[in-house]
Design a protein around this motif. Structure first.
Motif, PDB file in Angstrom:
ATOM      1  N   ILE A   1       0.851  -1.205   0.000  1.00 33.82           N
ATOM      2  CA  ILE A   1       0.000   0.000   0.000  1.00 33.82           C
ATOM      3  C   ILE A   1       0.876   1.240   0.000  1.00 33.82           C
ATOM      4  O   ILE A   1       0.664   2.170  -0.776  1.00 33.82           O
ATOM      5  N   HIS A   2       1.888   1.252   0.861  1.00 28.52           N
ATOM      6  CA  HIS A   2       2.797   2.389   0.949  1.00 28.52           C
ATOM      7  C   HIS A   2       3.491   2.641  -0.398  1.00 28.52           C
ATOM      8  O   HIS A   2       3.582   3.774  -0.859  1.00 28.52           O
ATOM      9  N   ASP A   3       3.980   1.580  -1.024  1.00 21.38           N
ATOM     10  CA  ASP A   3       4.639   1.712  -2.323  1.00 21.38           C
ATOM     11  C   ASP A   3       3.678   2.281  -3.362  1.00 21.38           C
ATOM     12  O   ASP A   3       4.063   3.132  -4.175  1.00 21.38           O
TER      13      ASP A   3
ATOM     14  N   LYS B   1       1.830   6.914  -6.798  1.00 19.52           N
ATOM     15  CA  LYS B   1       0.806   7.893  -7.163  1.00 19.52           C
ATOM     16  C   LYS B   1       1.307   9.319  -6.906  1.00 19.52           C
ATOM     17  O   LYS B   1       1.081  10.215  -7.723  1.00 19.52           O
ATOM     18  N   LEU B   2       1.991   9.523  -5.781  1.00 18.54           N
ATOM     19  CA  LEU B   2       2.528  10.855  -5.483  1.00 18.54           C
ATOM     20  C   LEU B   2       3.576  11.275  -6.502  1.00 18.54           C
ATOM     21  O   LEU B   2       3.645  12.446  -6.899  1.00 18.54           O
ATOM     22  N   ALA B   3       4.395  10.334  -6.940  1.00 22.29           N
ATOM     23  CA  ALA B   3       5.436  10.637  -7.913  1.00 22.29           C
ATOM     24  C   ALA B   3       4.853  11.082  -9.251  1.00 22.29           C
ATOM     25  O   ALA B   3       5.478  11.851  -9.977  1.00 22.29           O
ATOM     26  N   LYS B   4       3.636  10.633  -9.553  1.00 25.87           N
ATOM     27  CA  LYS B   4       2.984  10.987 -10.820  1.00 25.87           C
ATOM     28  C   LYS B   4       2.314  12.357 -10.784  1.00 25.87           C
ATOM     29  O   LYS B   4       1.939  12.876 -11.829  1.00 25.87           O
ATOM     30  N   ARG B   5       2.173  12.940  -9.608  1.00 31.82           N
ATOM     31  CA  ARG B   5       1.481  14.230  -9.472  1.00 31.82           C
ATOM     32  C   ARG B   5       2.299  15.357 -10.003  1.00 31.82           C
ATOM     33  O   ARG B   5       3.424  15.483 -10.056  1.00 31.82           O
TER      34      ARG B   5
END
Length: 143
Positions: free
Chosen positions: A132-134, A139-143
């Motif tokens: 889940i953490h990964d 997802k954050l890296a894609k923002r």
């Protein structure tokens, strides 16, 4: 290594920003320092925080939640600003902080705290939680 660098609040910072030549120079010096951090590939994020009178805290007790309005006591325990840095080690973080202009018009302190990395917690986190953490990280890296 990622570190969170906290600019500790002062009695003055808790009163809010008052325009003055000293404050203008402080912003100019800090802007130049931030530019150095970015150019060196150190700074990931950073910003100043409004006084705690604008803030709220949420206290947790089991399933209960209590909202506490600012301002908060113990100014020396409050944070007035922050950076998130990527450094090779704590010594490098300390060297950068030593180069920092004074972030306040008067005496002030900066605190440096390392962030937990997943490898620090590998023996504690179940595989499902790690996945889940990964996923959140991706997802954050894609923002």
């Amino acid at each position: 290594m990622r570190v969170m660098v906290f600019v500790k609040a002062t009695e003055e910072s808790e009163q809010g920003i008052t325009p003055s030549p000293e404050v203008e120079q402080m912003f100019l010096d800090m802007g130049k320092f931030n530019e150095e951090l970015v150019n060196a590939g150190i700074m990931v994020a950073g910003d100043g925080l409004k006084p705690s009178s604008f803030g709220k805290r949420v206290a947790f007790d089991g399933p209960g939640r209590t909202v506490i309005d600012g301002p908060f006591a113990e100014t020396r325990e409050l944070v007035a600003g922050f950076w998130l840095w990527e450094v090779k080690d704590m010594d490098e973080a300390v060297e950068w902080v030593k180069r920092c202009p004074n972030p306040m018009p008067g005496p002030s302190e900066i605190e440096i705290r390392p962030l937990y990395e997943m490898e620090d917690l590998a023996d504690l986190i179940p595989p499902e939680a790690a996945a889940i953490h990964d996923g959140v990280g991706e997802k954050l890296a894609k923002r």
